[in-house]
Design a protein around this motif. Structure first.
Motif, PDB file in Angstrom:
ATOM      1  N   LEU A 112      11.833 -36.190 -30.667  1.00  0.00           N
ATOM      2  CA  LEU A 112      11.624 -36.241 -32.117  1.00  0.00           C
ATOM      3  C   LEU A 112      11.658 -34.839 -32.727  1.00  0.00           C
ATOM      4  N   GLN A 113      11.064 -33.861 -32.052  1.00  0.00           N
ATOM      5  CA  GLN A 113      11.074 -32.494 -32.570  1.00  0.00           C
ATOM      6  C   GLN A 113      12.498 -31.955 -32.642  1.00  0.00           C
ATOM      7  N   HIS A 114      13.282 -32.197 -31.608  1.00  0.00           N
ATOM      8  CA  HIS A 114      14.675 -31.736 -31.626  1.00  0.00           C
ATOM      9  C   HIS A 114      15.477 -32.458 -32.706  1.00  0.00           C
ATOM     10  N   CYS A 115      15.246 -33.760 -32.852  1.00  0.00           N
ATOM     11  CA  CYS A 115      15.962 -34.515 -33.875  1.00  0.00           C
ATOM     12  C   CYS A 115      15.633 -33.970 -35.261  1.00  0.00           C
ATOM     13  N   ILE A 144       5.465 -34.856 -39.017  1.00  0.00           N
ATOM     14  CA  ILE A 144       5.652 -36.242 -38.598  1.00  0.00           C
ATOM     15  C   ILE A 144       4.395 -36.660 -37.856  1.00  0.00           C
ATOM     16  N   ILE A 145       3.811 -37.754 -38.309  1.00  0.00           N
ATOM     17  CA  ILE A 145       2.553 -38.241 -37.742  1.00  0.00           C
ATOM     18  C   ILE A 145       2.844 -39.455 -36.861  1.00  0.00           C
ATOM     19  N   GLY A 146       2.436 -39.367 -35.605  1.00  0.00           N
ATOM     20  CA  GLY A 146       2.584 -40.490 -34.684  1.00  0.00           C
ATOM     21  C   GLY A 146       1.440 -41.473 -34.851  1.00  0.00           C
ATOM     22  N   PRO A 247      -0.415 -35.522 -35.264  1.00  0.00           N
ATOM     23  CA  PRO A 247       0.888 -34.900 -35.491  1.00  0.00           C
ATOM     24  C   PRO A 247       1.702 -34.864 -34.202  1.00  0.00           C
ATOM     25  N   VAL A 248       2.983 -35.215 -34.302  1.00  0.00           N
ATOM     26  CA  VAL A 248       3.840 -35.241 -33.116  1.00  0.00           C
ATOM     27  C   VAL A 248       5.091 -34.381 -33.272  1.00  0.00           C
ATOM     28  N   ALA A 249       5.429 -33.978 -34.489  1.00  0.00           N
ATOM     29  CA  ALA A 249       6.616 -33.140 -34.691  1.00  0.00           C
ATOM     30  C   ALA A 249       6.529 -32.492 -36.070  1.00  0.00           C
ATOM     31  N   GLY A 250       7.423 -31.518 -36.293  1.00  0.00           N
ATOM     32  CA  GLY A 250       7.396 -30.780 -37.550  1.00  0.00           C
ATOM     33  C   GLY A 250       6.387 -29.657 -37.480  1.00  0.00           C
ATOM     34  N   MET A 252       3.099 -28.614 -36.918  1.00  0.00           N
ATOM     35  CA  MET A 252       1.939 -29.239 -36.278  1.00  0.00           C
ATOM     36  C   MET A 252       0.625 -28.832 -36.948  1.00  0.00           C
ATOM     37  N   ALA A 253       0.534 -27.578 -37.400  1.00  0.00           N
ATOM     38  CA  ALA A 253      -0.696 -27.127 -38.066  1.00  0.00           C
ATOM     39  C   ALA A 253      -0.898 -27.892 -39.376  1.00  0.00           C
ATOM     40  N   PHE A 254       0.195 -28.120 -40.101  1.00  0.00           N
ATOM     41  CA  PHE A 254       0.101 -28.905 -41.330  1.00  0.00           C
ATOM     42  C   PHE A 254      -0.269 -30.352 -41.001  1.00  0.00           C
ATOM     43  N   GLY A 255       0.278 -30.863 -39.892  1.00  0.00           N
ATOM     44  CA  GLY A 255      -0.084 -32.210 -39.452  1.00  0.00           C
ATOM     45  C   GLY A 255      -1.567 -32.326 -39.165  1.00  0.00           C
TER      46      GLY A 255
END
Length: 649
Positions: A112-115, A144-146, A247-250, A252-255
């Motif tokens: 997901l992070q690479h995508c 992106i929140i899992g 948080p799972v991608a993007g 992460m601190a903002f997540g």
């Protein structure tokens, strides 16, 4: 190959297990024979990979290619290769179920992070630029929140990944595009790129139905929009779903900032008895609806590992019920992971040690069964096969030996029955409540009660003749109707009012009629939170209203047609004494004199209705005898005629 297997016969087992246990893994090896060297490499098979390791492996492979499609092809192939490794580690019992689901979750995170990075740098930036914050001096943040199994590090072999998306600022990109449009397009790319099925397979199917308003909601919101929604409209099912959010991608601190923002909503510090019961009732109601839907679809509930009685969902709902109730004051309970949460509940003595151990053992068993069902063909199947041959193959995949002394299928079925029966008993114990609790009426249970006999027995004590209709109207007052759902605040206010309401309805002449007109009145006036609060603070006003609605169809219809008549109920002095003929004559003449052209008759009718309402209220409340009432009505007619007579040409 034959020579290799002859010289190292221990390599035969993983190969035969792959071909014999899973069509999906077999096809992967046949399509990519070079993967065989992975499964015979002890270093590869014994290594548990983190999301960081997987991200770096993907980065190394992706860096060799330039186009978006080539990079996405690498993601799909890497996912299939890693699923083969993880699947065989599971089948060979090198890894336990916790490790297997963790590695699958790590794989989803890395992909997901690479995508996201591919979409941001190669799809969005050339067309839309870079989104900025409100000040325009830094990039807008995005995470992106899992949710669901991904959020809990609990993915299985054919899981969807549940996601929600959040950004920081409603501003513009450096090329002048709205951030909302930019991120909506980015999310659409992510969903398609991850889910699209090609000749190389797919990465992960994406499900975004856990976002606010579910399928009807926008694809992404700002942090401020999420906060506003959850404060005003967030429902219990959303609180429950957000337990697993991380948080799972993007960024992460903002997540993590997003997670901190939702914590007071998910884990509410102050819960009254009504809210506690509502949590339990809502969870039990939701599970009942799920099972009813499965039955209507023709499913065999007893074979459904995920959603059947005593299945995985029963365990998750039991744990999440206790987390929502106790999590605000015991931070150790606020875990995304089900097994970790069970351990914390046991340590905090919120689950009996025996129950906690039973839930944990059942969860490991059922998740293993679920994985073994799905690994066979990489399909979202959750049911134990009905055919004996297929069911026995499943039992063998799970790890049950078949010998001359033990039948793998019989032993498997006995264990499955034992685990699910234990889980269902614990689920009922945790979530069951009664209409009449030690603290009095439990309105949450009353509204959800499906047993007609129990419902009629209870509501008959309030003199209702049609118990099911009374329940429907009470639900309507609490939740809304015709596609309109009230906010949690309105529902909570009604739940607090409900015991008082039922008592005053019981004392009205006709409780069924009074409730019917009360519901119609609130539909007409709206602003339910204000009215419910006023009724709770001034029960005498509610008592008068229900007495009127339960006494006279004529007056109740007048109230529905002219809700402003309700104001008379809030001013007791207006109905304390009668009016003389002289007073009525003066009032009627003043109305005629002051009426604008063409409105004299309508204003006089309004005055007549107000007075009839006032006079009737005095009679109903016992403030006027029958002779006084008839005299006032006669005086009203005389005053109206005298006022209008001079105007007749």
């Amino acid at each position: 190959l034959y020579q290799l297997l002859r010289d190292d016969p221990f390599l035969i087992r993983p190969l035969i297990l792959s071909f014999g246990a899973s069509t999906y893994l077999s096809e992967t090896l046949i399509r990519k024979p070079e993967y065989f060297y992975d499964i015979i490499d002890a270093d590869v098979m014994q290594t548990q990979k983190t999301s960081e390791i997987m991200y770096q492996e993907l980065a190394q492979s992706i860096s060799r290619f330039a186009s978006v499609e080539q990079k996405l092809r690498i993601l799909r192939r890497y996912k299939r290769r890693e699923t083969l490794r993880i699947g065989l580690r599971d089948l060979l019992k090198i890894a336990d179920v916790e490790t297997t689901t963790l590695e699958l979750s790590n794989l989803a995170e890395a992909a997901l992070q690479h995508c996201y990075e591919i979409g941001r740098d190669q799809v969005m930036k050339p067309k839309y630029g870079t989104p900025l914050n409100e000040e325009g001096d830094a990039p807008c943040r995005f995470a992106i929140i899992g949710m669901g199994k991904l959020g809990g590090y609990e993915l299985n072999f054919s899981s969807d990944i549940d996601l929600i998306f959040v950004y920081s600022d409603d501003a513009r990109t450096d090329t002048g595009n709205e951030n909302t449009e930019y991120f909506a397009r980015l999310c659409e790319f992510l969903i398609k790129a991850m889910s699209e099925i090609t000749s190389d397979g797919y990465v992960f199917r994406v499900d975004i139905r856990l976002r606010p308003e579910s399928s009807a909601g926008v694809i992404i919101r700002s942090m401020e929009s999420y906060e506003s929604y959850y404060e005003g409209w967030g429902d219990l099912w959303e609180r429950q779903a957000l337990i697993k959010a991380r948080p799972v991608a993007g960024d992460m601190a903002f997540g993590e900032e997003f997670i901190r923002m939702i914590q007071p909503f998910v884990y509410q510090r102050y819960l009254d008895g009504v809210t506690l019961t509502e949590i339990k009732a809502d969870i039990r109601r939701t599970k009942a609806r799920i099972e009813e839907r499965l039955v209507n679809e023709g499913a065999n509930l007893e074979r459904h590992v995920k959603l059947g009685p005593g299945g995985i969902r029963d365990i998750e709902f039991t744990v999440q019920c206790l987390q929502m109730i106790h999590g605000a004051k015991r931070k150790s309970l606020c875990s995304h992971n089900t097994l970790e949460a069970i351990t914390a509940l046991k340590e905090n003595t919120l689950l009996d040690a025996e129950d906690a151990d039973a839930l944990a053992a059942a969860y490991r068993f059922l998740r293993t069964v679920e994985n073994c069902i799905q690994i066979e063909a990489d399909q979202q199947r959750y049911a134990i096969p009905e055919g004996e041959t297929e069911a026995r193959e499943l039992a063998r995949r799970v790890g049950y030996p078949h010998t001359s002394e033990t039948d793998a299928l019989e032993t498997f079925r006995a264990d499955y029955r034992r685990h699910t029966e234990q889980v269902r008993a614990i689920f009922r114990k945790i979530t069951t409540t009664s209409i009449e609790s030690a603290d009095g009426l439990d309105i949450g249970i009353l509204l959800s009660e499906e047993d007609s006999q129990q419902l009629e027995t209870f509501l008959s004590t309030f003199r209702f003749e049609n118990a099911r209709e009374a329940q429907r109207l009470l639900k309507q007052l609490a939740n809304g109707s015709d596609g309109i759902q009230f906010s949690p605040n309105v529902r909570r206010t009604f739940f607090k009012l409900a015991p008082t309401l039922l008592n005053v309805l019981r004392d009205s002449p006709n409780p069924d009629m009074a409730l019917r007109y009360l519901s119609a009145f609130t539909d007409k006036v709206g602003a339910r939170s204000s009215y419910y609060t006023m009724f709770a603070e001034k029960p005498s006003t509610l008592e008068v209203l229900t007495r009127v609605c339960g006494t006279s169809l004529y007056l109740a219809d007048m109230l529905i047609a002219s809700p402003e008549l309700f104001d008379l109920l809030t001013v007791p002095t207006l109905v304390e004494r009668s009016k003389t003929l002289t007073e009525k004559q003066e009032e009627a003449l003043q109305i005629v004199a002051e009426a604008p052209s063409g409105r004299m008759l309508s204003m006089l009718r309004r005055y007549k209705n107000d007075e009839i309402w006032r006079i009737a209220l005095r009679n109903i409340l016992g403030n006027a005898t029958l002779p006084t009432t008839t005299e006032e009505l006669s005086d009203l007619a005389e005053a109206a005629l005298q006022a209008i007579y001079p105007e007749i040409e």
